[in-house]
Design a protein around this motif. Structure first.
Motif, PDB file in Angstrom:
ATOM      1  N   GLN A  59      -1.563  10.771   1.636  1.00 52.94           N
ATOM      2  CA  GLN A  59      -1.597  10.008   2.884  1.00 52.94           C
ATOM      3  C   GLN A  59      -2.978  10.100   3.528  1.00 52.94           C
ATOM      4  OE1 GLN A  59       1.908  11.814   4.816  1.00 52.94           O
ATOM      5  NE2 GLN A  59       2.550   9.726   5.283  1.00 52.94           N
ATOM      6  N   TYR A  62      -5.863   8.317   1.253  1.00 54.04           N
ATOM      7  CA  TYR A  62      -5.839   6.847   1.271  1.00 54.04           C
ATOM      8  C   TYR A  62      -5.599   6.289   2.673  1.00 54.04           C
ATOM      9  CZ  TYR A  62      -6.083   7.012  -3.759  1.00 54.04           C
ATOM     10  OH  TYR A  62      -6.520   7.230  -5.045  1.00 54.04           O
ATOM     11  N   ALA A  64      -3.260   6.342   4.823  1.00 50.39           N
ATOM     12  CA  ALA A  64      -2.009   5.594   4.934  1.00 50.39           C
ATOM     13  C   ALA A  64      -1.565   5.444   6.384  1.00 50.39           C
ATOM     14  CB  ALA A  64      -0.913   6.273   4.119  1.00 50.39           C
ATOM     15  N   ARG A  67      -3.339   2.821   8.297  1.00 51.80           N
ATOM     16  CA  ARG A  67      -3.018   1.475   7.815  1.00 51.80           C
ATOM     17  C   ARG A  67      -1.580   1.073   8.117  1.00 51.80           C
ATOM     18  NH1 ARG A  67      -3.802   2.385   1.969  1.00 51.80           N
ATOM     19  NH2 ARG A  67      -2.810   0.362   1.833  1.00 51.80           N
ATOM     20  N   VAL A  69       1.130   2.571   6.850  1.00 56.80           N
ATOM     21  CA  VAL A  69       1.990   2.805   5.691  1.00 56.80           C
ATOM     22  C   VAL A  69       2.661   4.168   5.863  1.00 56.80           C
ATOM     23  CG1 VAL A  69       2.100   3.063   3.184  1.00 56.80           C
ATOM     24  CG2 VAL A  69       0.503   1.411   4.198  1.00 56.80           C
ATOM     25  N   LEU A 100      -0.252   2.872  -2.653  1.00 58.60           N
ATOM     26  CA  LEU A 100      -1.191   2.869  -1.522  1.00 58.60           C
ATOM     27  C   LEU A 100      -2.381   1.944  -1.770  1.00 58.60           C
ATOM     28  CD1 LEU A 100      -1.113   6.660  -0.592  1.00 58.60           C
ATOM     29  CD2 LEU A 100      -0.177   4.756   0.740  1.00 58.60           C
ATOM     30  N   ASP A 107      -1.739  -4.217   4.756  1.00 54.18           N
ATOM     31  CA  ASP A 107      -1.356  -2.951   5.361  1.00 54.18           C
ATOM     32  C   ASP A 107       0.100  -3.004   5.828  1.00 54.18           C
ATOM     33  OD1 ASP A 107      -3.839  -1.920   4.768  1.00 54.18           O
ATOM     34  OD2 ASP A 107      -4.673  -2.391   6.724  1.00 54.18           O
ATOM     35  N   ASP A 128       8.600   1.215  -3.051  1.00 52.27           N
ATOM     36  CA  ASP A 128       7.825   0.679  -1.927  1.00 52.27           C
ATOM     37  C   ASP A 128       8.364  -0.705  -1.581  1.00 52.27           C
ATOM     38  OD1 ASP A 128       6.171  -1.596  -3.083  1.00 52.27           O
ATOM     39  OD2 ASP A 128       5.433   0.024  -4.362  1.00 52.27           O
TER      40      ASP A 128
END
Length: 181
Positions: A59, A62, A64, A67, A69, A100, A107, A128
């Protein structure tokens, strides 16, 4: 850290991404060693602790959260032998990294990781709600997918890929060695 320092000197974006992927694979392996030595238990790893640490590291790497996520997990509190943990950790690392990087071009989205003990073995899935995956394109020259297939073979299982409403990769690992916590 060495890969991170080295990547700062690289200007080519594709090369930077390759180095980032390499860093995440090394991180996955180093977490195993940290858990082994920190707990003075050189034979087994608590999967909940290990996978939660791995997911947290990915996380951050990237970005996450920045963004939008979200990564959720449902991981049984079981301790497994190292020969089972290494391929599971690297499979999860590849699947989360791919999600990711590719699943959320605008996003925002979610990823769910499951590792639960069932009657027929360990059930592993990474799902996902992103743009989905071209299953036909995965049979080509994709290093990450080749790694996933190789680690699945080591676990004596096959991965199942479902591309309805995002992507779900799952496997039932029929044989594994569970250790006392």
């Amino acid at each position: 850290s060495l890969l991170s320092l080295q990547s700062r000197r690289v200007e080519d974006e594709a090369a930077k991404e390759i180095m980032k992927d390499g860093r995440s694979r090394v991180q996955s392996m180093s977490l195993i060693h940290q858990n082994l030595y920190h707990r003075d238990n050189l034979s087994g790893i608590n999967m909940k602790l290990y996978l939660d640490q791995l997911l947290e590291g990915l996380q951050k790497m990237y970005q996450a959260n920045d963004r939008g996520v979200i990564i959720n997990s449902n991981i049984d509190d079981i301790t497994l032998d190292v020969d089972t943990v290494v391929p599971i950790g690297l499979i999860v690392n590849e699947l989360i990294t791919n999600a990711l990087k590719y699943a959320f071009p605008t996003d925002e989205g979610s990823i769910e990781v499951n590792l639960t003990e069932q009657d027929d073995g360990l059930f592993l899935s990474v799902r996902d709600n992103g743009i989905g995956l071209d299953k036909e394109g995965m049979d080509g020259d994709h290093f990450g997918y080749s790694l996933i297939k190789a680690f699945a073979a080591k676990l004596k299982t096959k991965v199942k890929i479902d591309t309805d409403q995002g992507t779900c990769v799952s496997a039932v690992i029929p044989t594994y060695r569970k250790l006392a916590s």
